[in-house]
Scaffold this motif. Sequence first.
Motif, PDB file in Angstrom:
ATOM      1  N   ALA A  12      -9.632  -7.995  -2.229  1.00  0.00           N
ATOM      2  CA  ALA A  12      -8.382  -8.172  -1.485  1.00  0.00           C
ATOM      3  C   ALA A  12      -7.218  -7.499  -2.203  1.00  0.00           C
ATOM      4  O   ALA A  12      -6.369  -6.840  -1.584  1.00  0.00           O
ATOM      5  CB  ALA A  12      -8.103  -9.663  -1.287  1.00  0.00           C
ATOM      6  N   VAL A  13      -7.183  -7.659  -3.536  1.00  0.00           N
ATOM      7  CA  VAL A  13      -6.110  -7.025  -4.317  1.00  0.00           C
ATOM      8  C   VAL A  13      -6.214  -5.509  -4.238  1.00  0.00           C
ATOM      9  O   VAL A  13      -5.200  -4.807  -4.066  1.00  0.00           O
ATOM     10  CB  VAL A  13      -6.177  -7.510  -5.783  1.00  0.00           C
ATOM     11  CG1 VAL A  13      -5.218  -6.681  -6.658  1.00  0.00           C
ATOM     12  CG2 VAL A  13      -5.813  -8.978  -5.880  1.00  0.00           C
ATOM     13  N   ALA A  15      -7.622  -3.693  -1.875  1.00  0.00           N
ATOM     14  CA  ALA A  15      -7.265  -3.259  -0.528  1.00  0.00           C
ATOM     15  C   ALA A  15      -5.760  -3.284  -0.315  1.00  0.00           C
ATOM     16  O   ALA A  15      -5.173  -2.373   0.283  1.00  0.00           O
ATOM     17  CB  ALA A  15      -7.956  -4.153   0.501  1.00  0.00           C
ATOM     18  N   GLY A  16      -5.116  -4.322  -0.853  1.00  0.00           N
ATOM     19  CA  GLY A  16      -3.664  -4.401  -0.737  1.00  0.00           C
ATOM     20  C   GLY A  16      -2.971  -3.281  -1.483  1.00  0.00           C
ATOM     21  O   GLY A  16      -1.987  -2.699  -1.003  1.00  0.00           O
ATOM     22  N   PHE A  17      -3.492  -2.950  -2.669  1.00  0.00           N
ATOM     23  CA  PHE A  17      -2.893  -1.878  -3.468  1.00  0.00           C
ATOM     24  C   PHE A  17      -3.031  -0.536  -2.753  1.00  0.00           C
ATOM     25  O   PHE A  17      -2.081   0.252  -2.686  1.00  0.00           O
ATOM     26  CB  PHE A  17      -3.561  -1.823  -4.838  1.00  0.00           C
ATOM     27  CG  PHE A  17      -3.064  -0.701  -5.709  1.00  0.00           C
ATOM     28  CD1 PHE A  17      -1.819  -0.796  -6.333  1.00  0.00           C
ATOM     29  CD2 PHE A  17      -3.820   0.447  -5.910  1.00  0.00           C
ATOM     30  CE1 PHE A  17      -1.351   0.242  -7.127  1.00  0.00           C
ATOM     31  CE2 PHE A  17      -3.353   1.480  -6.698  1.00  0.00           C
ATOM     32  CZ  PHE A  17      -2.114   1.375  -7.318  1.00  0.00           C
ATOM     33  N   SER A  19      -3.395  -0.034   0.432  1.00  0.00           N
ATOM     34  CA  SER A  19      -2.515  -0.049   1.601  1.00  0.00           C
ATOM     35  C   SER A  19      -1.072   0.220   1.208  1.00  0.00           C
ATOM     36  O   SER A  19      -0.348   0.957   1.894  1.00  0.00           O
ATOM     37  CB  SER A  19      -2.607  -1.397   2.316  1.00  0.00           C
ATOM     38  OG  SER A  19      -3.918  -1.612   2.790  1.00  0.00           O
ATOM     39  N   LEU A  20      -0.653  -0.346   0.089  1.00  0.00           N
ATOM     40  CA  LEU A  20       0.717  -0.137  -0.384  1.00  0.00           C
ATOM     41  C   LEU A  20       0.945   1.324  -0.752  1.00  0.00           C
ATOM     42  O   LEU A  20       1.965   1.919  -0.381  1.00  0.00           O
ATOM     43  CB  LEU A  20       0.977  -1.034  -1.600  1.00  0.00           C
ATOM     44  CG  LEU A  20       2.368  -0.894  -2.250  1.00  0.00           C
ATOM     45  CD1 LEU A  20       3.457  -1.259  -1.249  1.00  0.00           C
ATOM     46  CD2 LEU A  20       2.465  -1.763  -3.515  1.00  0.00           C
TER      47      LEU A  20
END
Length: 274
Positions: A12-13, A15-17, A19-20
């Motif tokens: 999750a981390v 994927a979030g990174f 995406s950012l």
Amino acid sequence: MNLAARSILAVAVAAGFISLVGAIAVYSGAYNVAADEPHTRAVYALLETARVRSIAVRADALRVPADLGNEARIRQGAGNYAAMCMGCHLAPGMGPTELSKGLYPAPPALTRKTVSAGEAFWVIKHGIKASGMPAWGGSMGDDYIWNLAAFLQQLPKLDRPKYEALVAASGGHSHGGGETGGHAHAAEAMDHDGATPRDRAGHDAMSEASDPSRSATPHTHADGKPHAHASAATSRQSTSSQNRPAADTHADMAQPATPAKSSSTTEDSHEHQH
């Protein structure tokens, strides 16, 4: 926290990174969308995979006509290919065009690559986003699209003379709606130096303009009477007569002009057969 929970959190981390970072790249304008600058390998691979799989899945659901090898279908498709597709996808014996060289991703040279009938039909009908490939289904009926797909199965097997013979016998650009001028017209065949009849007509017109001694070309009116347009030299003489001195112009204004009686060869000047 157990191992499974830690793994999910890590994914999750990550994927979030990603995406950012992607959002920052998009909104900053850092990614170059110019057609003369290729995609990065990662972006190209993603887009290519999406394109191939999207077309394949949808084409598999189509029912290909059993008579796709019919000569009439192939012949009719040849005319529309020459009118609508040749500029990007080329023809036998034809080099790259300004349009084909300027598009990215580059359109496939369909003289060297066979596309399955189902995939050809789907792409012609629906087009491909952001690729330069239009969706012809808005103006072309399914039967005409299948005819184009039928022709594409034969195109890689054709040399230039066979291709031109098919186009000449096709009836030209005709697909039941949306054609330029709203009617079918014969596709132009290339001569051996790549010129079309329109090119040669323009060359002849320029030659006549530069050579006043050339005679006008006669043609026949709808009533069967012969007629010839004024030559370039006659046109220049007529123009020069309009630029006479002011005294002559005033003299003309002093007397009402007497209309000339129309001759039988000019009465139907607006009814030419082309």
